[in-house]
Scaffold this motif. Structure first.
Motif, PDB file in Angstrom:
ATOM      1  N   UNK A   1      -5.839  -0.097  -5.898  1.00  0.00           N
ATOM      2  CA  UNK A   1      -6.792  -0.539  -6.472  1.00  0.00           C
ATOM      3  C   UNK A   1      -7.922   0.743  -6.815  1.00  0.00           C
ATOM      4  N   UNK A   2      -7.392   1.857  -7.438  1.00  0.00           N
ATOM      5  CA  UNK A   2      -7.952   3.084  -7.422  1.00  0.00           C
ATOM      6  C   UNK A   2      -9.076   3.605  -6.859  1.00  0.00           C
ATOM      7  N   UNK A   3      -8.936   3.280  -5.595  1.00  0.00           N
ATOM      8  CA  UNK A   3      -9.314   3.858  -4.759  1.00  0.00           C
ATOM      9  C   UNK A   3      -9.190   4.870  -4.158  1.00  0.00           C
ATOM     10  N   UNK A   4     -10.505   5.992  -3.770  1.00  0.00           N
ATOM     11  CA  UNK A   4      -9.754   7.482  -3.854  1.00  0.00           C
ATOM     12  C   UNK A   4      -9.460   7.795  -2.277  1.00  0.00           C
ATOM     13  N   UNK A   5      -8.774   7.180  -1.850  1.00  0.00           N
ATOM     14  CA  UNK A   5      -8.174   7.028  -0.784  1.00  0.00           C
ATOM     15  C   UNK A   5      -7.058   8.603  -0.816  1.00  0.00           C
ATOM     16  N   UNK A   6      -7.639   9.304   0.755  1.00  0.00           N
ATOM     17  CA  UNK A   6      -7.001  10.407   0.589  1.00  0.00           C
ATOM     18  C   UNK A   6      -5.135  10.211   0.892  1.00  0.00           C
ATOM     19  N   UNK A   7      -4.613  11.103   0.007  1.00  0.00           N
ATOM     20  CA  UNK A   7      -2.893  11.370   0.415  1.00  0.00           C
ATOM     21  C   UNK A   7      -2.667   9.668  -0.168  1.00  0.00           C
ATOM     22  N   UNK A   8      -3.404   9.299  -1.188  1.00  0.00           N
ATOM     23  CA  UNK A   8      -1.949   8.532  -2.140  1.00  0.00           C
ATOM     24  C   UNK A   8      -2.273   9.317  -3.326  1.00  0.00           C
TER      25      UNK A   8
ATOM     26  N   UNK B   1       0.885  -1.565   0.321  1.00  0.00           N
ATOM     27  CA  UNK B   1      -0.360  -0.171   0.011  1.00  0.00           C
ATOM     28  C   UNK B   1       1.141   1.322   0.111  1.00  0.00           C
ATOM     29  N   UNK B   2       1.542   1.365   0.778  1.00  0.00           N
ATOM     30  CA  UNK B   2       2.953   2.616   0.494  1.00  0.00           C
ATOM     31  C   UNK B   2       4.088   2.948  -0.351  1.00  0.00           C
ATOM     32  N   UNK B   3       4.450   1.045  -1.086  1.00  0.00           N
ATOM     33  CA  UNK B   3       5.140   2.141  -2.345  1.00  0.00           C
ATOM     34  C   UNK B   3       4.133   2.447  -3.457  1.00  0.00           C
TER      35      UNK B   3
ATOM     36  N   UNK C   1      12.715  -0.564  -8.616  1.00  0.00           N
ATOM     37  CA  UNK C   1      13.596  -1.911  -7.878  1.00  0.00           C
ATOM     38  C   UNK C   1      13.731  -1.693  -6.129  1.00  0.00           C
ATOM     39  N   UNK C   2      14.255  -1.124  -5.917  1.00  0.00           N
ATOM     40  CA  UNK C   2      14.607  -0.585  -4.184  1.00  0.00           C
ATOM     41  C   UNK C   2      13.217  -0.314  -3.828  1.00  0.00           C
ATOM     42  N   UNK C   3      12.288  -0.094  -4.624  1.00  0.00           N
ATOM     43  CA  UNK C   3      10.471   0.363  -4.138  1.00  0.00           C
ATOM     44  C   UNK C   3      10.274  -1.374  -3.817  1.00  0.00           C
ATOM     45  N   UNK C   4      10.608  -2.033  -4.324  1.00  0.00           N
ATOM     46  CA  UNK C   4      10.199  -3.731  -4.282  1.00  0.00           C
ATOM     47  C   UNK C   4      11.430  -4.326  -3.258  1.00  0.00           C
ATOM     48  N   UNK C   5      11.937  -4.168  -3.049  1.00  0.00           N
ATOM     49  CA  UNK C   5      13.072  -4.192  -1.846  1.00  0.00           C
ATOM     50  C   UNK C   5      12.248  -4.033  -0.856  1.00  0.00           C
ATOM     51  N   UNK C   6      11.563  -2.785  -0.805  1.00  0.00           N
ATOM     52  CA  UNK C   6      10.638  -2.409   0.157  1.00  0.00           C
ATOM     53  C   UNK C   6       9.745  -3.602   0.858  1.00  0.00           C
ATOM     54  N   UNK C   7       8.903  -3.816  -0.076  1.00  0.00           N
ATOM     55  CA  UNK C   7       7.667  -4.656   0.234  1.00  0.00           C
ATOM     56  C   UNK C   7       8.646  -6.233   0.445  1.00  0.00           C
ATOM     57  N   UNK C   8       9.581  -6.823  -0.689  1.00  0.00           N
ATOM     58  CA  UNK C   8       9.998  -7.657   0.070  1.00  0.00           C
ATOM     59  C   UNK C   8      10.432  -7.895   1.619  1.00  0.00           C
ATOM     60  N   UNK C   9      11.074  -6.792   1.892  1.00  0.00           N
ATOM     61  CA  UNK C   9      11.775  -6.716   2.903  1.00  0.00           C
ATOM     62  C   UNK C   9      10.229  -6.257   4.069  1.00  0.00           C
ATOM     63  N   UNK C  10       9.278  -6.119   4.124  1.00  0.00           N
ATOM     64  CA  UNK C  10       8.122  -5.794   4.651  1.00  0.00           C
ATOM     65  C   UNK C  10       7.500  -6.671   4.647  1.00  0.00           C
ATOM     66  N   UNK C  11       7.466  -7.568   4.027  1.00  0.00           N
ATOM     67  CA  UNK C  11       7.087  -9.141   4.222  1.00  0.00           C
ATOM     68  C   UNK C  11       7.819 -10.235   4.885  1.00  0.00           C
ATOM     69  N   UNK C  12       9.147  -9.803   4.751  1.00  0.00           N
ATOM     70  CA  UNK C  12      10.361 -10.895   5.977  1.00  0.00           C
ATOM     71  C   UNK C  12      10.486 -10.142   7.123  1.00  0.00           C
TER      72      UNK C  12
END
Length: 410
Positions: free
Chosen positions: A62-69, A52-54, A383-394
């Protein structure tokens, strides 16, 4: 990397469902399965949070009008101004440029480059630069560009105060006796002109002689005497360095040089002559022809640099460039002068045109649409942003496992 990060998140979700199913089927395994379930559950939470953060940086999740996205597309213009300010404050201020160049020996680097033209990377760089210049020369309108060149050259020539410059050049030539070969060549040319027009001179003397001179043949003897005397005088001036007429010529040239430097009337006369020459269509046509010849020669040399450098001129140029490189690399005084000039020039450019460069960056980014800005930034750092997702999962899974362990111990 995006597929890998998403695949890891999906793997955690599938593992969570399978482990929950096994926990129901095998109650005896509740304790070890609980640790695994805690890991996968926390991993899903961490992976979803970082997804969500990335995603919120570049688009609406998901195309939702969420504030600050969709932070980057929404703030595109502010980002453009921030980039421009960062570039100006950290790179394009005169103080920063001077500080960066202070410890950089530009002359020595240029000397090493010029003195060794055989390096492959340098050859490719030269070829690329040559093609770039050739493309620019071909893409610009020749007539319009030629007009610009002629106008610019005429303006620069009009600004030059020619008389003092000519006077100084003439004084230096007289002091070094560089005018003597010119004087001797002029005297020889006068002799050749007299010799080529000798029948006409004799005819003029015959026409002006009276009847008695023509009847007695004195006119012919007079014509021969005049021609012989002229030939003898020219020869004496050429071969005798201390001939009185040479001194008279030197005095006249010295006076002319002094008048060119100090006499306002002579200077005004030279300026009038210069203005007439610049306004003469023949001079404009000469400048046009000179520009076209230079442009054609430049295109030929840029498109086929090997052929251009194969001749004697190319060999001489290559040798001269190598000698210049050696001088730049070995002469500390020359390096000091070149580095000081480069530093002052670049500081002046940053001071004079830094604002224009910053404005160009800002306006260029502002003209991009939101999707272009998002795609380019994401392509640069994605590429580095996807590492954030991987690190966040682990890391999320490990924290979930640690919390579950503490809970069991308590």
């Amino acid at each position: 990397m995006r597929l890998f990060a998403t695949g890891l998140l999906v793997t955690m979700a599938v593992a969570f469902l399978i482990l929950h199913h096994l926990h129901t089927l095998f109650p005896a395994w509740a304790t070890p399965l609980g640790y695994a379930i805690a890991f996968t559950e926390a991993a899903m939470v961490g992976g979803l949070a970082d997804w969500f953060a990335v995603t919120a940086l570049f688009r609406r999740p998901l195309g939702l009008p969420i504030p600050h996205t969709a932070i980057i597309p929404v703030n595109k213009d502010r980002i453009a101004d921030s980039m421009a300010r960062f570039l100006r404050d950290n790179f394009l201020t005169p103080q920063v440029v001077a500080r960066r160049l202070k410890g950089f020996n530009l002359a020595a680097s240029a000397g090493a480059f010029l003195s060794d033209p055989r390096r492959g990377d340098q050859s490719r760089m030269r070829a690329g630069a040559a093609n770039l210049v050739a493309d620019a020369l071909e893409s610009l309108d020749p007539e319009q560009l030629g007009g610009m060149v002629k106008t610019g050259l005429s303006r620069q020539l009009a600004k030059i105060n020619a008389a003092p410059l000519l006077g100084q050049m003439l004084e230096n030539a007289i002091a070094d006796q560089r005018h003597l070969p010119v004087l001797e060549a002029l005297l020889r040319k006068i002799g050749e002109v007299i010799e080529a027009n000798e029948p006409m001179i004799r005819e003029m003397i015959h026409a002006r002689a009276n009847a008695i001179m023509r009847w007695t043949g004195l006119d012919e003897r007079l014509a021969s005497g005049v021609l012989d005397g002229a030939y003898r005088l020219l020869a004496e001036i050429i071969v005798q360095p201390d001939h009185p007429l040479r001194g008279k010529v030197d005095e006249a040239l010295t006076g002319l040089a002094r008048d060119l430097r100090t006499d306002p009337e002579v200077q005004a006369r030279v300026e009038r002559i210069k203005a007439e020459l610049l306004a003469n269509p023949a001079v404009g046509a000469w400048i046009d022809a000179m520009w076209e010849r230079w442009r054609a020669a430049m295109l030929t040399a840029m498109r086929d640099p090997q052929a251009a450098m194969a001749g004697s001129l190319g060999a001489t140029l290559t040798q001269s460039v190598a000698q210049l490189g050696a001088a730049l690399g070995e002469n500390p005084r020359l390096q000091l002068m070149v580095n000081r000039f480069a530093r002052r020039t670049l500081v002046g450019v940053s001071s004079r045109y830094g604002g224009e460069i910053v404005r160009l960056v800002s306006e260029t980014v502002r003209r991009w649409d939101a999707k272009t800005v998002s795609d380019r930034i994401e392509g640069a750092v994605g590429r580095d942003l996807q590492f954030i997702r991987i690190n966040g999962t682990l890391v999320g899974g490990l924290f979930g496992l640690a919390i579950h362990t503490v809970e069991r111990l308590l």
